[in-house]
Design a protein around this motif. Structure first.
Motif, PDB file in Angstrom:
ATOM      1  N   GLU A   7       0.758  -1.056  -0.141  1.00  0.00           N
ATOM      2  CA  GLU A   7      -0.097   0.050  -0.030  1.00  0.00           C
ATOM      3  C   GLU A   7       0.787   1.341  -0.113  1.00  0.00           C
ATOM      4  N   ILE A   8       1.969   1.291   0.753  1.00  0.00           N
ATOM      5  CA  ILE A   8       2.769   2.330   0.915  1.00  0.00           C
ATOM      6  C   ILE A   8       3.547   2.411  -0.409  1.00  0.00           C
ATOM      7  N   LEU A   9       3.787   1.301  -1.045  1.00  0.00           N
ATOM      8  CA  LEU A   9       4.479   1.435  -2.483  1.00  0.00           C
ATOM      9  C   LEU A   9       3.597   1.963  -3.582  1.00  0.00           C
ATOM     10  N   GLY A  10       2.209   1.705  -3.301  1.00  0.00           N
ATOM     11  CA  GLY A  10       1.363   2.076  -4.438  1.00  0.00           C
ATOM     12  C   GLY A  10       1.105   3.610  -4.240  1.00  0.00           C
ATOM     13  N   LEU A  11       0.985   4.018  -2.926  1.00  0.00           N
ATOM     14  CA  LEU A  11       1.097   5.553  -2.502  1.00  0.00           C
ATOM     15  C   LEU A  11       2.329   6.186  -3.017  1.00  0.00           C
ATOM     16  N   GLY A  12       3.480   5.646  -2.971  1.00  0.00           N
ATOM     17  CA  GLY A  12       4.448   6.457  -3.489  1.00  0.00           C
ATOM     18  C   GLY A  12       4.600   6.302  -4.961  1.00  0.00           C
ATOM     19  N   LEU A  13       4.295   5.483  -5.571  1.00  0.00           N
ATOM     20  CA  LEU A  13       4.119   5.562  -7.196  1.00  0.00           C
ATOM     21  C   LEU A  13       3.038   6.551  -7.602  1.00  0.00           C
ATOM     22  N   GLY A  14       2.047   6.774  -7.038  1.00  0.00           N
ATOM     23  CA  GLY A  14       1.044   7.593  -7.305  1.00  0.00           C
ATOM     24  C   GLY A  14       1.471   9.176  -6.884  1.00  0.00           C
ATOM     25  N   LEU A  95      -3.880  12.056  -2.553  1.00  0.00           N
ATOM     26  CA  LEU A  95      -2.955  11.912  -1.399  1.00  0.00           C
ATOM     27  C   LEU A  95      -3.473  11.964  -0.069  1.00  0.00           C
ATOM     28  N   MET A  96      -4.362  12.948   0.074  1.00  0.00           N
ATOM     29  CA  MET A  96      -4.866  13.269   1.570  1.00  0.00           C
ATOM     30  C   MET A  96      -5.950  12.109   1.894  1.00  0.00           C
ATOM     31  N   VAL A  97      -6.833  11.605   1.089  1.00  0.00           N
ATOM     32  CA  VAL A  97      -7.600  10.554   1.369  1.00  0.00           C
ATOM     33  C   VAL A  97      -7.002   9.114   1.664  1.00  0.00           C
ATOM     34  N   THR A  98      -5.918   8.850   0.786  1.00  0.00           N
ATOM     35  CA  THR A  98      -5.265   7.635   1.121  1.00  0.00           C
ATOM     36  C   THR A  98      -4.488   7.623   2.363  1.00  0.00           C
ATOM     37  N   VAL A  99      -3.846   8.839   2.660  1.00  0.00           N
ATOM     38  CA  VAL A  99      -2.918   8.980   3.778  1.00  0.00           C
ATOM     39  C   VAL A  99      -4.141   8.464   5.220  1.00  0.00           C
ATOM     40  N   VAL A 100      -5.183   9.233   4.967  1.00  0.00           N
ATOM     41  CA  VAL A 100      -6.140   9.180   6.031  1.00  0.00           C
ATOM     42  C   VAL A 100      -6.636   7.715   6.299  1.00  0.00           C
ATOM     43  N   GLY A 101      -6.821   6.898   5.257  1.00  0.00           N
ATOM     44  CA  GLY A 101      -7.189   5.444   5.338  1.00  0.00           C
ATOM     45  C   GLY A 101      -6.168   4.508   5.181  1.00  0.00           C
ATOM     46  N   ALA A 102      -4.999   4.878   5.050  1.00  0.00           N
ATOM     47  CA  ALA A 102      -3.874   3.822   5.057  1.00  0.00           C
ATOM     48  C   ALA A 102      -3.668   3.108   6.321  1.00  0.00           C
ATOM     49  N   CYS A 179      -3.995   0.967  -8.851  1.00  0.00           N
ATOM     50  CA  CYS A 179      -4.450  -0.442  -8.655  1.00  0.00           C
ATOM     51  C   CYS A 179      -3.742  -1.178  -7.619  1.00  0.00           C
ATOM     52  N   LEU A 180      -2.590  -0.610  -7.434  1.00  0.00           N
ATOM     53  CA  LEU A 180      -1.959  -1.472  -6.329  1.00  0.00           C
ATOM     54  C   LEU A 180      -2.650  -1.230  -4.927  1.00  0.00           C
ATOM     55  N   CYS A 182      -5.609  -0.423  -4.656  1.00  0.00           N
ATOM     56  CA  CYS A 182      -6.981  -0.799  -4.346  1.00  0.00           C
ATOM     57  C   CYS A 182      -7.072  -2.332  -4.146  1.00  0.00           C
ATOM     58  N   CYS A 183      -6.168  -2.865  -4.801  1.00  0.00           N
ATOM     59  CA  CYS A 183      -6.142  -4.445  -4.688  1.00  0.00           C
ATOM     60  C   CYS A 183      -5.327  -4.720  -3.375  1.00  0.00           C
ATOM     61  N   CYS A 184      -4.395  -3.907  -2.496  1.00  0.00           N
ATOM     62  CA  CYS A 184      -4.163  -4.281  -1.258  1.00  0.00           C
ATOM     63  C   CYS A 184      -5.043  -3.965  -0.330  1.00  0.00           C
ATOM     64  N   SER A 185      -6.203  -3.001  -0.656  1.00  0.00           N
ATOM     65  CA  SER A 185      -7.100  -2.529   0.329  1.00  0.00           C
ATOM     66  C   SER A 185      -8.127  -3.623   0.509  1.00  0.00           C
ATOM     67  N   CYS A 186      -8.438  -4.088  -0.976  1.00  0.00           N
ATOM     68  CA  CYS A 186      -9.332  -5.178  -0.925  1.00  0.00           C
ATOM     69  C   CYS A 186      -9.053  -6.620  -0.254  1.00  0.00           C
ATOM     70  N   SER A 187      -7.738  -6.875  -0.514  1.00  0.00           N
ATOM     71  CA  SER A 187      -7.182  -8.181   0.364  1.00  0.00           C
ATOM     72  C   SER A 187      -7.416  -8.037   1.795  1.00  0.00           C
ATOM     73  N   GLN A 188      -6.963  -6.703   1.936  1.00  0.00           N
ATOM     74  CA  GLN A 188      -7.054  -6.299   3.494  1.00  0.00           C
ATOM     75  C   GLN A 188      -8.356  -6.476   4.012  1.00  0.00           C
ATOM     76  N   ARG A 189      -9.333  -5.883   3.400  1.00  0.00           N
ATOM     77  CA  ARG A 189     -10.870  -6.204   3.757  1.00  0.00           C
ATOM     78  C   ARG A 189     -11.427  -7.425   3.711  1.00  0.00           C
ATOM     79  N   ASP A 190     -11.014  -8.309   2.865  1.00  0.00           N
ATOM     80  CA  ASP A 190     -11.182  -9.557   2.709  1.00  0.00           C
ATOM     81  C   ASP A 190     -10.757 -10.595   4.179  1.00  0.00           C
TER      82      ASP A 190
END
Length: 216
Positions: A7-14, A95-102, A179-180, A182-190
């Protein structure tokens, strides 16, 4: 790697993609002079961007001029301005939304809502990549069409500038990072979707009844 690290990697790429979009938006090298036929050797190079055009002399001197009228600009330039500015603003929101929910932050308690917020941030990054792709491909199509059009004089033919390539690289980073996330968040949610129930053992009281405080 854990889902939090991905998730951090995806945030860095974003973030890198967002910075690349801002850089491509400000650079004047969306179209550059094409050195063909009689224009093989020239004393100056013309750069054309979204906000200004520049003339670079063979001596290294450069003169730039901001466009005077917005309404007189071609449609692709106006669309490019609008979409890149929108993407720059949306990238900050993502960026702000992702950091809040990371997962690495404690702004919101872990749960379904936290995962949904991260997914929303990743979706905004994907939307940014799609939006910025529109002016880039539009400019590239015009440049290629004019280059192979025999009715266009050689002095007016252009080639794709460095800003387009930077924009395409930024688009790839935004899409992959979103995409990274979203995928990590979906797996964490499952993984956390199954609730855990705890119950205390029932112990009878002195009168033979069960104490109500033992029930959960």
């Amino acid at each position: 790697m854990t889902s939090a690290a991905l998730e951090i990697l995806g945030l860095g790429l974003g973030i890198l993609g967002w910075v690349g979009v801002i850089l491509a938006c400000g650079l004047p090298m969306w179209q550059v002079s094409a050195f063909i036929d009689v224009n093989i050797v020239v004393a100056q190079t013309i750069w054309e961007g979204l906000w200004m055009n520049c003339v670079v002399q063979s001596t290294g001197q450069m003169q730039c001029k901001v466009y005077d009228s917005i309404l007189a600009l071609p449609a692709e330039v106006q669309a490019g301005r609008a979409l890149t500015v929108i993407v720059a603003l949306l990238g900050l929101v993502a960026l702000m939304v992702t950091v809040v929910g990371a997962q690495c932050t404690n702004c919101i308690r872990p749960g379904k809502m936290k995962s949904r917020i991260v997914i929303a941030g990743g979706a905004i990054y994907i939307l940014c990549g799609v939006l910025v792709l529109v002016p880039l491909c539009w400019f590239a199509n015009i440049v290629i069409s004019d280059f192979y059009d025999p009715t266009v004089p050689p002095s007016q033919k252009r080639e794709m500038g460095a800003a387009l390539y930077i924009g395409w690289a930024a688009t790839a980073l935004l899409l992959f990072g979103g995409c990274l996330i979203c995928c990590c968040s979906c797996s964490q949610r499952d993984e956390t979707s199954f609730p855990v129930k705890y119950s205390a053992p029932r112990r009878p009281t002195s009168n033979g009844e069960y104490d109500k405080k033992n029930y959960v």
